[in-house]
Design a protein around this motif. Structure first.
Motif, mmCIF file in Angstrom:
data_model
loop_
_atom_site.group_PDB
_atom_site.id
_atom_site.type_symbol
_atom_site.label_atom_id
_atom_site.label_comp_id
_atom_site.label_asym_id
_atom_site.label_seq_id
_atom_site.Cartn_x
_atom_site.Cartn_y
_atom_site.Cartn_z
ATOM 1 N N PHE A 208 55.829 32.657 71.311
ATOM 2 C CA PHE A 208 56.510 33.584 72.221
ATOM 3 C C PHE A 208 55.593 34.013 73.356
ATOM 4 N N HIS A 209 54.280 33.745 73.224
ATOM 5 C CA HIS A 209 53.330 34.031 74.290
ATOM 6 C C HIS A 209 53.404 32.923 75.344
ATOM 7 N N SER A 210 53.248 33.305 76.599
ATOM 8 C CA SER A 210 53.314 32.317 77.675
ATOM 9 C C SER A 210 52.200 31.288 77.555
ATOM 10 N N ALA A 211 51.028 31.670 77.033
ATOM 11 C CA ALA A 211 49.910 30.733 76.950
ATOM 12 C C ALA A 211 50.248 29.548 76.061
ATOM 13 N N GLN A 212 50.566 29.805 74.782
ATOM 14 C CA GLN A 212 50.835 28.697 73.871
ATOM 15 C C GLN A 212 52.115 27.958 74.253
ATOM 16 N N LEU A 213 53.104 28.692 74.723
ATOM 17 C CA LEU A 213 54.387 28.079 75.069
ATOM 18 C C LEU A 213 54.280 27.200 76.312
ATOM 19 N N ASN A 214 53.853 27.792 77.418
ATOM 20 C CA ASN A 214 53.896 27.080 78.690
ATOM 21 C C ASN A 214 52.688 26.184 78.940
ATOM 22 N N LEU A 215 51.501 26.672 78.567
ATOM 23 C CA LEU A 215 50.305 25.861 78.799
ATOM 24 C C LEU A 215 50.265 24.627 77.917
ATOM 25 N N PHE A 216 50.753 24.766 76.673
ATOM 26 C CA PHE A 216 50.527 23.694 75.709
ATOM 27 C C PHE A 216 51.793 23.044 75.164
ATOM 28 N N LEU A 217 52.760 23.799 74.642
ATOM 29 C CA LEU A 217 53.959 23.154 74.089
ATOM 30 C C LEU A 217 54.746 22.443 75.186
ATOM 31 N N VAL A 218 55.008 23.132 76.281
ATOM 32 C CA VAL A 218 55.783 22.521 77.364
ATOM 33 C C VAL A 218 55.031 21.341 77.965
ATOM 34 N N THR A 219 53.732 21.528 78.221
ATOM 35 C CA THR A 219 52.936 20.449 78.806
ATOM 36 C C THR A 219 52.816 19.268 77.847
ATOM 37 N N GLY A 220 52.542 19.560 76.574
ATOM 38 C CA GLY A 220 52.400 18.498 75.590
ATOM 39 C C GLY A 220 53.683 17.704 75.397
ATOM 40 N N THR A 221 54.829 18.396 75.419
ATOM 41 C CA THR A 221 56.111 17.718 75.266
ATOM 42 C C THR A 221 56.423 16.873 76.498
ATOM 43 N N PHE A 222 56.131 17.403 77.667
ATOM 44 C CA PHE A 222 56.362 16.676 78.918
ATOM 45 C C PHE A 222 55.579 15.364 78.939
#
Length: 509
Positions: A208-222
């Motif tokens: 739910f934190h922007s760091a783990q969500l946007n920096l890593f999950l979104v980037t890693g999935t992309f």
């Protein structure tokens, strides 16, 4: 382009590659995409339209990832909520965000039920698990059988997230992002930390934190990385995961690194797959940094100093810069401009304290339904962070204080005003000031300095229980001090720096 284009592309081009691993269950990119589609079609069947808000109150899991991407694929806006919050706190966010549906874990169903009371906008509560409260629906019942990519037509300018962060008023503010902004968060990570398709990522910080969500999950999935998700942080399990799944990039708050160093026989785990480490959310002591480098056998550590309103975005201290600028927060990366300015918006001289401001494509769009707060924060394309900092001749920035009196305990942000407002509701309290004091494990812990009303006595344990009715556990004051009166300046403002100086010595004894 949008945030889920990468997921769909990897499902077509690398369908059998492992995408997610949760509790030893593996999902290929094809299956990941299909599960997200099932959620998306479920949302569409309940009338969710582009731009509608859908909340997620879930711990790290495979289901969190499926729900998050399902919301995006339906054209809706994801509203992640801290699962540690009380019903009182969740109620405010649900109302303020105009959320129509909330997804939650089974053990949070009672909290969600209470939070939904009196909310006429919330249409549905969807629970991940096997049991639920009355008038709630199980996620297994909600999901559609349709696994085809929805044809909603989501573009970069469409909103995708509202992330809530407390402000100086004590009330949480919704930070709005569109797909364009979060895509640029990923582009920045690819350029700065060199994340690539062959990286193996481990998600242990809350999604739910922007760091783990946007920096890593979104980037890693992309990119199509292999990603391991853990619901909670357990030091031994983390070392096992690094060894077993050959994790190549590790991110954690300083407290996590500290706990990893306490694991007995940690040398038995093969950690040589780690090539880069990131840390952020709180300052990292030099001694802890050096021990962590020894643990992982690499000096490729990145100090990531950012804020939610930036996507998150801010400044980086790169690995080679640790040798000459250790202690600095960093300097602007490839896609970011950073300055330190005075009250007139003019650059201050090197070494002079001013306000830290940034400009980047990933800056928030606005504070949701708060135009005046937005105008105060976004000026001529610059985000005014409210943090005090210095900049040296080489343009390295060092944060020196926080205008917002924010406390960082174990990587969690605690805003003093929010806690103070709850304490002031106690019938025996006349005055209260909340500060952060040093803690050897959590970095800082929450302390309250209180003044009793005439003829009243304050029971410290009872006051903590009183706070627990409205505040998440990590916000509860762990230390309570009493004074006859709080120190104030001539205008009546509490001099918190005096309180911090007074009590930091006591806290460390």
């Amino acid at each position: 382009m949008n945030l889920f284009d990468g997921l769909e592309r990897n499902a077509r081009n690398n369908p059998n590659k492992t995408a997610l691993i949760f509790n030893e269950t593996s999902y290929t990119y094809e299956l990941f995409n299909e599960e997200a589609n099932r959620v998306a079609h479920g949302l569409l069947s309940y009338g969710i339209k582009k731009g509608d808000k859908v909340a997620i109150m879930m711990k790290n899991s495979d289901q969190f990832a499926f729900v998050f991407y399902g919301i995006l694929k339906a054209g809706a806006v994801a509203v992640p909520i801290n699962f540690r919050l009380t019903a009182h706190e969740v109620n405010y966010i649900l109302n303020d965000s105009d959320s129509l549906i909330i997804f939650a874990d089974e053990d949070l169903s009672e909290t969600v039920k209470k939070a939904a009371e009196g909310n006429d906008k919330l249409l549905l509560q969807v629970i991940s698990g096997t049991t639920k409260q009355p008038n709630q629906l199980l996620l297994s019942q909600f999901r559609s059988f349709n696994t085809v990519n929805p044809d909603v037509g989501v573009v970069e300018e469409d909103d995708c997230e509202i992330l809530y962060t407390s402000g100086t008023t004590g009330l949480p503010k919704g930070v709005v992002f569109d797909h364009h902004r979060i895509l640029h968060v990923g582009f920045g990570m690819i350029m700065t930390m060199k994340i690539a398709q062959d990286d193996h990522l481990l998600h242990i910080a809350p999604l739910f934190h922007s760091a783990q969500l946007n920096l890593f999950l979104v980037t890693g999935t992309f990119l199509g990385c292999q990603q391991v998700i853990r619901q909670d942080f357990h030091p031994v399990q983390t070392l096992k995961d690094i060894d077993q799944y050959k994790i190549s990039l590790f991110f954690g708050v300083p407290t996590m690194y500290n706990f990893l160093l306490q694991v007995p026989n940690r040398e038995q785990y093969d950690l040589t797959s780690i090539k880069r480490c990131g840390y952020g959310a709180a300052p990292m002591p030099v001694s802890l940094l050096q021990k962590s480098m020894d643990l992982f056998g690499t000096d490729q550590f990145f100090n990531m100093c950012g804020l939610t309103e930036g996507g998150p975005g801010g400044v980086f201290l790169m690995p080679d810069e640790h040798k000459m600028k250790l202690g600095a927060s960093g300097r602007a990366s490839h896609l970011t401009d950073a300055r330190v300015v005075d009250e007139n918006g003019e650059d201050v001289r090197p070494g002079q304290v001013g306000e830290f401001i940034i400009k980047t494509e990933s800056l928030m769009k606005e504070y949701y339904k708060k135009p005046e707060e937005t105008r105060k924060t976004l000026k001529n394309g610059w985000l005014y962070t409210g943090d005090l900092a210095t900049m040296d001749e080489d343009r390295f920035i060092t944060l020196v204080d926080r205008k917002k009196d924010m406390i960082i305990s174990g990587g969690e942000n605690v805003y003093s005003t929010e806690v103070e407002q709850t304490i002031y509701k106690h019938p025996a309290v006349l005055e209260a000031a909340v500060i952060g004091v040093p803690h050897e494990v959590w970095g800082e812990t929450v302390a309250a300095v209180v003044v009793a009303k005439p003829g009243q006595q304050i029971d410290h344990e009872e006051l903590q229980q009183f706070c627990r009715q409205e505040l998440a556990g990590y916000k509860i004051p762990r230390i309570i001090y009493e004074m006859d009166q709080l120190p104030r300046n001539p205008s009546g403002k509490v001099l918190k720096y005096q309180l911090r100086d007074k009590y930091k010595e006591l806290a460390t004894k």
